[in-house]
Design an enzyme around this catalytic site. Structure first.
Site, PDB file in Angstrom:
ATOM      1  N   ASP A  16       0.853  -1.178   0.000  1.00 49.61           N
ATOM      2  CA  ASP A  16       0.000   0.000   0.000  1.00 49.61           C
ATOM      3  C   ASP A  16       0.897   1.239   0.000  1.00 49.61           C
ATOM      4  O   ASP A  16       2.109   1.146   0.254  1.00 49.61           O
ATOM      5  CB  ASP A  16      -0.891  -0.034   1.242  1.00 49.61           C
ATOM      6  CG  ASP A  16      -1.775   1.191   1.355  1.00 49.61           C
ATOM      7  OD1 ASP A  16      -2.331   1.610   0.342  1.00 49.61           O
ATOM      8  OD2 ASP A  16      -1.891   1.728   2.472  1.00 49.61           O
TER       9      ASP A  16
ATOM     10  N   ARG B 113       5.167  16.102  -6.017  1.00 53.34           N
ATOM     11  CA  ARG B 113       3.952  16.417  -6.759  1.00 53.34           C
ATOM     12  C   ARG B 113       3.973  17.901  -7.077  1.00 53.34           C
ATOM     13  O   ARG B 113       4.051  18.729  -6.161  1.00 53.34           O
ATOM     14  CB  ARG B 113       2.712  16.063  -5.947  1.00 53.34           C
ATOM     15  CG  ARG B 113       1.440  16.319  -6.726  1.00 53.34           C
ATOM     16  CD  ARG B 113       0.204  16.078  -5.893  1.00 53.34           C
ATOM     17  NE  ARG B 113      -0.987  16.370  -6.660  1.00 53.34           N
ATOM     18  CZ  ARG B 113      -2.194  16.480  -6.149  1.00 53.34           C
ATOM     19  NH1 ARG B 113      -2.373  16.321  -4.859  1.00 53.34           N
ATOM     20  NH2 ARG B 113      -3.230  16.742  -6.916  1.00 53.34           N
TER      21      ARG B 113
ATOM     22  N   GLY C 203      -5.125   3.422  -3.511  1.00 50.88           N
ATOM     23  CA  GLY C 203      -6.401   3.998  -3.884  1.00 50.88           C
ATOM     24  C   GLY C 203      -6.283   5.418  -4.393  1.00 50.88           C
ATOM     25  O   GLY C 203      -7.273   6.009  -4.838  1.00 50.88           O
TER      26      GLY C 203
ATOM     27  N   ASN D 235      -8.572  -1.026   4.345  1.00 51.99           N
ATOM     28  CA  ASN D 235      -8.651  -1.328   2.915  1.00 51.99           C
ATOM     29  C   ASN D 235      -7.570  -2.302   2.463  1.00 51.99           C
ATOM     30  O   ASN D 235      -7.610  -2.785   1.327  1.00 51.99           O
ATOM     31  CB  ASN D 235      -8.550  -0.039   2.094  1.00 51.99           C
ATOM     32  CG  ASN D 235      -7.237   0.686   2.318  1.00 51.99           C
ATOM     33  OD1 ASN D 235      -6.736   0.751   3.441  1.00 51.99           O
ATOM     34  ND2 ASN D 235      -6.672   1.232   1.270  1.00 51.99           N
TER      35      ASN D 235
END
Length: 1255
Positions: free
Chosen positions: A428, A689, A771, A903
């Site tokens: 993850d 980013r 995700g 998750n």
């Protein structure tokens, strides 16, 4: 004046800030929800505030109790017995124990039943203890409390497990939701709340939820007394991103969607409290539906061990057949003439008239007699060893995290050796690789980059370049004149520094006395959370002195105004904290504050900034009227605000993806596009980013015209609303002027790049499953070195075909497009493979859903396995689990899944090994895991050190167990030959019982717990050693057969040597020959010495414990003989005084023991000497180097071997440094060649060449 609602009043109606449909998702469903209610899949009915109606059918639903245990009180005994007796050896000994109750067995029943009960009982006890710990962790979650309405407007705290469907609950800020809830109201006036869903989908940005208008008035505890309603909705399902239903309240029906649903294990953030009604509980909740029951996992070695038991069982049947057939032949042919035997037909074992029946009886007897070939104590010894290994792992001080005061925990000990065979890691992102913390790192303003040009890769490459240059110069000094001529082409150090962007180690730069503000120390950390920027040119108001101060001011205003954040008080003087939907916005607000433009206040239509005045140097407060906010979305990839200054000037401030911003620039707004693009590439390579910033000034007439169009689009009701809004935004978001770009780092956990680098060196592949959206996942891929700038990236995405008539046609078209992409990428890999180019595969969630279908998955997995890195984004929990299962089945290799949230539970349970990060976000992943870590970086030591050790320990332990049991068991078979298959037992019953329980058990346990082929620091220095486990070298069939042969040879040498030595001469000084008691005891003594000396040859790392257990076991045999022989003859039988009065006094006994032990160990000793001399393994070489202390006295040799052992990898920090170094060397060579060509083409060179000096 007290507010009548009693709730916390906010100054902003958040819903009015949004112009797009975050609260009103478009209705794309062709079938209205009203027509679906009551049909299959939509039969759920919830009676709000009346939970007692759900205690009887047909509306009785499961409780809110959630369990992750494998057993309960009812299932423990049958399930655990099944787990034990699916092991072949245990099943065999159960049969032997049953046979021992008959006259067929050569042993007494206790000698077979007691060991079986002990072995199975210990294993079951271990399973019970481990499941008890899971139960305690479940109890901790189920015992969390939440305020629940019990009537008359009274709320009391109830445990989660007592919450029922229909209950009204009040959840406070930073609490988790106990079930799937329908939002009724919140502390905000307009019913908005903010939810963190990181446990569900891995996303750190907050999700805005809003209740339906009809329940806004339910804003106090007292108002719940009169609330009654019914909810008709879909049945429980695992889909996190959809919900359909209706709320029937006050004779009106209100449609419901995901915007009103709060899922279990999500957290309430930035909201004081919410009221909600429970829709789904326990196993019906979406998060539990996305998880799976705790599976029973077995390691590869254990599964292979079953096949080894089959081999041993085949040997047992074979020698039992030989015994029975040979006995039948002798009984029918020769034994009838041996008159002294007096054979009778009623003796079923030796019936001359019924040889077939005698053979069958002898076969059954032999199956029990030779049962020591099957090591019954192997399983219980492995259980004990694994528990002790887990204790060592849990107490490893080097895997203790001081920040959280947590350490690595082995939650199950069944998979210790599996840690040494992992080939693929599925990880993850959020909370596993990252810290859930965004930091402002760099920015590019007006074509100039700020925040330092160095990163760790540049520094490492520079160090390597500098060391290579030193080596080059030293070789030049010793070379001829021609070599010295080449040195002229070398760049001066300062020029190289300039061309590389100052890529040099700090100490190297200091030695050159280079002082430049552009160079920042990459190792320095900022004390301000969310701000890790070092560049003196922008700090302390220095930027106000530059000529392009206007562009800088506008750049900082974009950060301070283009957001949805809220300022809150901070402990620091003159500083504020901020809360926003997105953590990036918080980082921008903190950065703007540090640069001197502070966002300090927000009302419904006004934003207030404290700005640093250029002329006076003082701080001024300026107001900006917020006219419009065009929010960010995944399709728009940008966000804009339109504000009016105090002077009446209207400005649009925009931030977004560079590709989106650049295509909307005005012709005169592209001045810095080229420089900014270059900086953006560097930021992307660093793993940051980046968002581009731009602005434009709008004339009032133009704005008023646009605002009328925009207002009309906002008030439109229908599916065309979004299209009209998008068209309106395109009208105003154009002719922008580029300001620059800002780089945000999703901060990695400490040591993540180094850990990934070591794992890559060890031969592991890492897949990133997240995700988050694609851009964020790619940035993290660069940050943790899973991606490189020179890596060929294949982006696998779904293609929407709007021309398809129905859903099935759309799916078919998407599948064809995806298969076409996969085939194209596969061909590209085949072409580029010859150039050794690295490949990365990036897949989005929609494409993945199609790729995992049965008719496409093989092609997809074949492509994915060929790539060095695989990144899957927008992945649901179910998809994570499915990917893990398919990768495990397709590759046939050991997989490890690691995550930190709910998750990740399915993925963790589906993998061969599941690892949970015990971070800040709940314990769901830890509770479902096999191992828990406080930080990702500890995975390196867990695998490369403990995994490697445990694999080799268990492998050696099983092989030695096979060896010692074959040595012991085959002597019984050889004695059968010697006694004409009479069925006589060579050893006393108590000798046979003590062999595995007392005399050989402790040394093998010490081998399994304490053995180390190399120390832990060497494991880190030579990670390639880990590949022995991946290739299964230490427990291969070749090695298993070798040990079986070794045991057979040793047992044959022992038996033949003792028989030959004792049968050819008198045993005692009185001329007596050895009887069966003497022969059995002497043979048994030789076996004990041989197997214990053999383990001494196997062990590489000795401690005092091993010495005590090995030599103590041999000594214990003599003590046992003395104690057993001292018992009365009725108890000791033939062992009465056998040592003191018989064999102990005979010198031949001691001589035979010595010679036989040496002879039986000689074949193994010769084999190991030849292997280490001519065919050494990696660990053999390192062991000898450590023994000769080459790591101390010959550092150069040690480092050379360390470099030579490194695996050439395509991912990881080292691979990036290698690529960077190669790129820099090529650049230098090209520059040198260019200079050389320029010089040779110059007139001066031609003149010199034509002169007599060069003739």
């Amino acid at each position: 004046m007290r507010e009548p609602s009693g709730r916390t009043k906010r100054k902003i109606r958040w819903s009015k800030l949004y112009t797009f449909s975050c609260f009103r998702p478009p209705n794309t469903d062709p079938v209205p929800i009203e027509n679906r209610i009551g049909r299959p899949g939509f039969s759920r009915v919830v009676f709000c505030n009346n939970p007692h109606l759900h205690r009887m059918k047909p509306h009785k639903y499961p409780t809110n109790y959630v369990s992750t245990t494998k057993y309960n009180v009812v299932t423990f005994l049958p399930r655990s017995l099944f787990e034990q007796f699916r092991r072949v050896a245990n099943l065999y000994f159960l049969l032997a124990a049953v046979l021992s109750l008959t006259s067929l067995a050569p042993f007494t029943p206790p000698s077979l039943i007691v060991p079986l009960v002990f072995v199975v009982g210990i294993s079951m006890l271990k399973e019970a203890v481990e499941d008890w710990h899971r139960f305690l962790q479940d109890l901790e979650v189920n015992s969390r409390v939440v305020k629940t309405h019990i009537g008359d407007g009274v709320f009391v705290e109830k445990a989660w497990q007592q919450v029922s469907v229909g209950d009204i609950v009040k959840v406070q800020k930073d609490q988790y939701f106990p079930g799937d809830l329908l939002l009724l109201s919140s502390s905000y006036e307009d019913g908005v709340c903010y939810v963190e869903t990181m446990n569900l989908d891995g996303e750190t940005n907050l999700k805005a939820k809003r209740c339906v208008e009809a329940t806004l008035g339910l804003n106090e505890d007292a108002t719940m007394n009169r609330f009654e309603a019914s909810i008709y909705c879909e049945d429980p399902n695992p889909n996190l991103y959809s919900f359909m239903g209706n709320l029937e309240f006050e004779n009106e029906s209100h449609p419901l969607s995901t915007a009103q649903v709060l899922l279990r294990d999500s957290k309430l953030r930035n909201t004081e409290y919410i009221y909600g009604v429970v829709i789904f509980t326990g196993p019906d909740t979406k998060t539990v539906r996305n998880s799976m029951k705790s599976p029973s996992k077995r390691s590869r070695i254990e599964r292979k061990m079953d096949r080894v038991i089959y081999v041993l069982f085949s040997m047992l049947i074979l020698i039992s057949l030989v015994t029975s057939m040979a006995s039948a032949v002798l009984v029918s042919s020769q034994m009838t003439s041996w008159w002294y035997l007096r054979l009778q037909d009623k003796d079923l074992f030796f019936s001359p008239s019924k040889p077939v029946l005698s053979a069958i009886m002898q076969f059954i007897r032999a199956l029990v007699l030779y049962g020591y070939l099957i090591p019954i104590s192997l399983y219980v010894s492995i259980e004990v060893v694994k528990v002790l290994q887990a204790v060592l792992i849990n107490n490893d001080i080097q895997m203790f995290d001081e920040a959280t005061c947590q350490s690595v925990r082995a939650r199950t000990s069944n998979l210790n050796e599996e840690l040494g065979q992992v080939s693929i890691i599925l990880s993850d992102k959020t909370g596993t690789l990252t810290c859930n913390q965004m930091e402002f790192r760099k920015c590019s303003i007006a074509g100039v980059s700020y925040g330092g040009d160095l990163n760790e890769v540049d520094l490492a490459a520079s160090r390597r370049m500098n060391s290579d240059m030193v080596a080059y110069r030293s070789s030049v000094d010793e070379s001829d004149a021609m070599s010295q001529g080449i040195e002229i082409c070398e760049f001066p150090e300062d020029d190289i520094g300039n061309q590389m962007g100052y890529v040099g180690a700090p100490e190297y730069l200091e030695s050159l006395n280079l002082k430049n503000q552009k160079i920042s120390d990459v190792h320095r950390e900022s004390s301000i959370k969310g701000f890790n920027f070092q560049d003196d040119r922008l700090m302390d108001g220095q930027w106000t002195r530059y000529s392009n101060v206007y562009h800088m001011t506008m750049f900082f205003k974009v950060m301070a105004l283009c957001h949805t954040g809220i300022p809150i008080e901070d402990d620091r003087a003159d500083k504020l904290k901020f809360e926003a939907e997105s953590p990036e916005e918080v980082a921008f607000l903190i950065a703007a504050q540090e640069f001197g433009i502070q966002f300090c206040k927000r009302t419904q239509s006004v934003m207030v900034l404290k700005e640093l005045d250029r002329d006076s140097g003082s701080v001024l407060e300026r107001e900006y009227k917020l006219l419009n906010l065009l929010e960010f979305s995944s399709s728009r990839k940008r966000m804009s605000v339109i504000v009016s200054t105090q002077d009446g000037q209207i400005i649009l401030l925009c931030k977004g993806a560079d590709s989106i911003i650049f295509e909307r620039l005005a012709d005169d707004g592209k001045s810095y596009e080229e420089a900014t693009s270059s900086h953006l590439l560097c930021y992307a390579e660093d793993g940051f980013r980046a968002l581009a910033f731009a602005y434009r000034t709008i004339e009032r007439a133009e704005y008023e015209h646009w605002d009328s169009v925009f207002t009309k689009a906002k008030t439109t009701v229908g599916p065309e609303r979004d299209e009209l809004l998008e068209s309106a935004s395109e009208m105003i978001e154009k002719d922008l002027i580029l300001l620059g770009a800002a780089a945000i780092e999703d901060k990695l956990q400490k040591g993540v790049p180094e850990c990934i680098d070591k794992l890559a060196q060890a031969g592991l592949k890492i897949w990133l499953l997240t995700g988050d959206k694609k851009e964020t996942a790619i940035n993290i891929g660069f940050a943790c070195s899973l991606l490189r700038q020179d890596m060929a990236q294949f982006h696998l995405s779904s293609v929407k075909d709007s021309g398809c008539g129905n859903q099935s046609e759309a799916i078919l078209a998407a599948k064809k497009a995806l298969v076409s992409q996969i085939e194209s990428f596969s061909q590209g890999i085949q072409v580029e493979n010859k150039k050794h180019m690295p490949f990365a595969l990036v897949v989005d969630g929609q494409a993945l859903e199609i790729a995992l279908r049965s008719d496409v998955k093989d092609q997809f997995l074949r492509l994915a396995v060929e790539c060095s890195s695989v990144i899957c984004c927008r992945v649901s929990p179910k998809q994570k689990a499915l990917i893990t299962r398919l990768v495990k089945e397709f590759t046939g290799k050991t997989t490890l899944a690691i995550g930190d949230g709910a998750n990740d539970v399915g993925m963790i349970q589906e993998a061969d090994i599941g690892v949970g990060i015990s971070g800040m976000e709940g314990m769901q992943a830890v509770m479902a895991s096999d191992f828990s870590l406080p930080q990702f970086r500890f995975l390196e030591r867990l695998l490369i050190v403990h995994g490697h050790w445990c694999y080799k320990r268990i492998s050696k332990m099983i092989l030695y167990f096979i060896y010692k049991n074959i040595v012991f068991g085959l002597t019984l078979f050889y004695y059968e030959f010697y006694t004409s298959f009479s069925g006589q037992v060579l050893y006393d019953d108590w000798y046979m019982t003590a062999f595995n329980v007392l005399l050989t058990s402790l040394p093998v346990i010490s081998l399994g717990v304490l053995e180390q082929d190399v120390p832990s620091d060497v494991c880190h220095q030579f990670p390639a050693l880990y590949q022995q486990g991946q290739r299964g070298i230490c427990f291969s069939w070749k090695r298993i057969i070798s040990w079986i042969i070794n045991g057979a040879i040793a047992s044959l040498i022992i038996f033949l040597s003792t028989i030959h030595a004792l049968s050819s001469a008198a045993f005692s000084e009185k001329g007596n020959v050895a009887d069966i008691a003497h022969l059995g005891t002497i043979t048994y003594t030789c076996v004990i010495w041989t197997v214990n000396c053999q383990i001494a040859l196997v062990i590489s790392h000795f401690t005092w414990i091993q010495h005590l257990f090995i030599w103590g076991s041999i000594l214990l045999w003599y003590i046992f003989l003395l104690a057993y022989g001292a018992l009365p003859p009725s108890y000791s039988n033939t062992g009465f005084h056998v040592l003191t009065e018989a064999i102990g006094r005979a010198p031949s006994f001691w001589i035979i023991t010595l010679l036989v032990v040496v002879a039986s160990l000689l074949p193994y000793f010769v084999y190991m000497a030849l292997q280490r001399t001519f065919y050494p393994m990696d660990d053999h070489v390192i062991q000898e180097m450590k023994h000769c202390k080459k790591d101390v006295f010959d550092k150069q040799m040690w480092l050379r071997e360390q470099r030579n052992s490194k695996r050439t990898t395509q991912v990881g920090f080292s691979a990036r440094v290698d690529a960077k170094t190669h790129h820099l060397k090529e650049a230098m060579q090209q520059s040198g060649a260019s200079i050389y060509r320029s010089f040779t083409n110059s007139p001066i060179y031609k003149t010199l060449r034509s002169s007599p000096l060069f003739q």
